[in-house]
Scaffold this active site. Structure first.
Site, PDB file in Angstrom:
ATOM      1  CG  HIS A 109      -1.707  -1.211   1.425  1.00 52.96           C
ATOM      2  ND1 HIS A 109      -2.083  -1.677   2.675  1.00 52.96           N
ATOM      3  CD2 HIS A 109      -2.203  -2.100   0.530  1.00 52.96           C
ATOM      4  CE1 HIS A 109      -2.770  -2.797   2.539  1.00 52.96           C
ATOM      5  NE2 HIS A 109      -2.863  -3.067   1.259  1.00 52.96           N
ATOM      6  CG  HIS A 175      -6.961 -11.879   3.874  1.00 54.64           C
ATOM      7  ND1 HIS A 175      -6.584 -12.386   2.645  1.00 54.64           N
ATOM      8  CD2 HIS A 175      -6.542 -10.589   3.890  1.00 54.64           C
ATOM      9  CE1 HIS A 175      -5.963 -11.438   1.951  1.00 54.64           C
ATOM     10  NE2 HIS A 175      -5.921 -10.340   2.684  1.00 54.64           N
TER      11      HIS A 175
END
Length: 427
Positions: A109, A175
């Protein structure tokens, strides 16, 4: 009669009315109704005082000069304001002179801004503690420590490897391809290089039927992640489970494998819901901070994918105020004229050692689009970004419902998954 549904969006909610007879189910994690045994701080403190398969953190800290705490970035709703001060107090109780550094696990990110750090940790920690931002492209601050079971190189942040004690904080939720978040994920992808992330997130692994929410055993991504954390000598974790309000309902501290396994068992029990196939599935990423971009929104879509009929419609409420969330991710679709079959065909031809940035997210989004039309509900994102990725856009949930009915019919059935990232939808 109409049923009013309320879906998390940014820091609020979106609402729409669905005919009672067409609403088949609302699938929610039992975590949202779970009543914790104590307050948030007390839960974390109890976990620190009674660690799982480990000495207390204060004991581990004794005699250690450099201590690194891996912390999640701005895309994760980890209640660090509660966890971090308690970890600092525990470490300093055993070693008041320790040099402590927070290493922000950005993974792939963008860097977390100072404002986001303050929102995450509070001003006191940001202003008084050493905080370092991991950058997966900054190879001069990396070191190679070996080879993953999959064959990829483990190239990791030097700070972590130079630490006398490496610990982490985080949270555990389902997840969409790693089974569960938390534990070993702080290391891979959290603080490793682009090279290591790419090797782990290869097309073959993402395509595995074990690379799904709630599955650890036989999950090839998990195997790599666990190995990387062990090679990095991650010694202690503090992971929490949270409810829909992002409040801590349980805490797990101690050995990175044993504590994480206990946390996953708890979350898995609460999060598992039975699929109820429907023509239209409405979901979200649980609101802020996970709904800031289209990249992250794929997680919520994957929960809807598990219960939408082939040829149906997925509606996801996600602010996406940060845009697409990744240029490479976005380009997979723009370069394929938005055609998911073309994206998938191209990705599946890529060898494991030639993985391209963000292809995993594009692979999963393409897989979802091959099953259902996706409508993104947002009033904070450029509609062209959404449309260029072969998805439709609506400014309100009511508008999205009308659009979906226009695609699959006025009598279409609905299943609602209010928070897609909090559930494991099982067949």
């Amino acid at each position: 009669m109409m049923a009013t549904i309320k879906i998390p969006y940014a820091k609020g909610f979106m609402e729409a009315n669905i005919p009672d007879g067409q609403l088949l189910a609302v699938l929610q994690s039992k975590a949202h109704a779970y009543r914790p045994s104590a307050g948030e701080e007390e839960l974390v403190q109890q976990a620190l005082e009674e660690p799982i398969a480990s000495l207390r953190l204060r004991e581990l800290a004794k005699g250690k000069r450099k201590i690194v705490i891996i912390a999640s970035d701005h895309t994760r709703p980890v209640p660090s304001k509660i966890i971090a001060p308690l970890m600092l107090r525990e470490i300093r109780a055993g070693n008041p002179d320790a040099e402590i550094t927070f290493l922000i696990a950005t993974g792939f990110h963008r860097a977390t801004s100072k404002a986001e750090l303050i929102e995450k940790f509070g001003e006191e920690i940001v202003n008084t503690e050493q905080i370092v931002m991991h950058d997966c492209l900054d190879l001069k601050n990396m070191v190679n420590i070996g080879v993953l079971p999959s064959g990829g190189q483990i190239v990791i942040n030097k700070l972590a490897m130079e630490a006398d004690l490496l610990v982490s904080e985080g949270f555990i939720e389902p997840h969409f391809f790693a089974g569960f978040s938390g534990g070993r994920k702080s290391v891979l992808p959290g603080i490793v290089s682009e090279v290591t992330v790419l090797a782990n997130h290869c097309a073959k692994f993402i395509a595995s039927d074990k690379a799904r929410a709630g599955i650890l055993e036989g999950n090839p991504l998990h195997v790599d992640m666990l190995y990387a954390a062990q090679q990095a000598k991650l010694a202690f974790i503090v992971n929490v489970a949270i409810d829909a309000e992002k409040k801590i309902i349980r805490a797990f501290a101690g050995d990175p494998v044993a504590a994480h396994a206990e946390g996953c068992a708890f979350v898995g029990e609460l999060a598992s819901v039975q699929a109820v196939p429907a023509d239209i599935v409405i979901t979200s990423n649980g609101g802020y901070p996970l709904d800031q971009n289209l990249y992250q929104a794929v997680k919520g879509m994957s929960a809807a994918e598990a219960t939408v009929r082939q040829g149906g419609v997925i509606i996801i409420c996600a602010a996406c105020n940060d845009g697409h969330g990744g240029e490479a991710f976005y380009n997979w679709f723009t370069e394929a004229s938005g055609r998911p079959e073309k994206v998938m065909e191209k990705i599946m031809r890529i060898e494991s050692d030639r993985t391209i940035a963000d292809q995993w997210e594009a692979q999963i989004l393409a897989r979802i689009q091959l099953k259902a039309q996706v409508i993104v509900v947002t009033d904070q994102c450029d509609p062209a970004l959404v449309e260029n990725m072969n998805m439709k856009v609506a400014a309100t949930l009511t508008e999205a419902v009308r659009m979906a009915q226009g695609i699959v019919g006025e009598q279409a059935t609905f299943t609602v998954v209010p928070d897609g990232v909090s559930v494991i939808v099982r067949d």
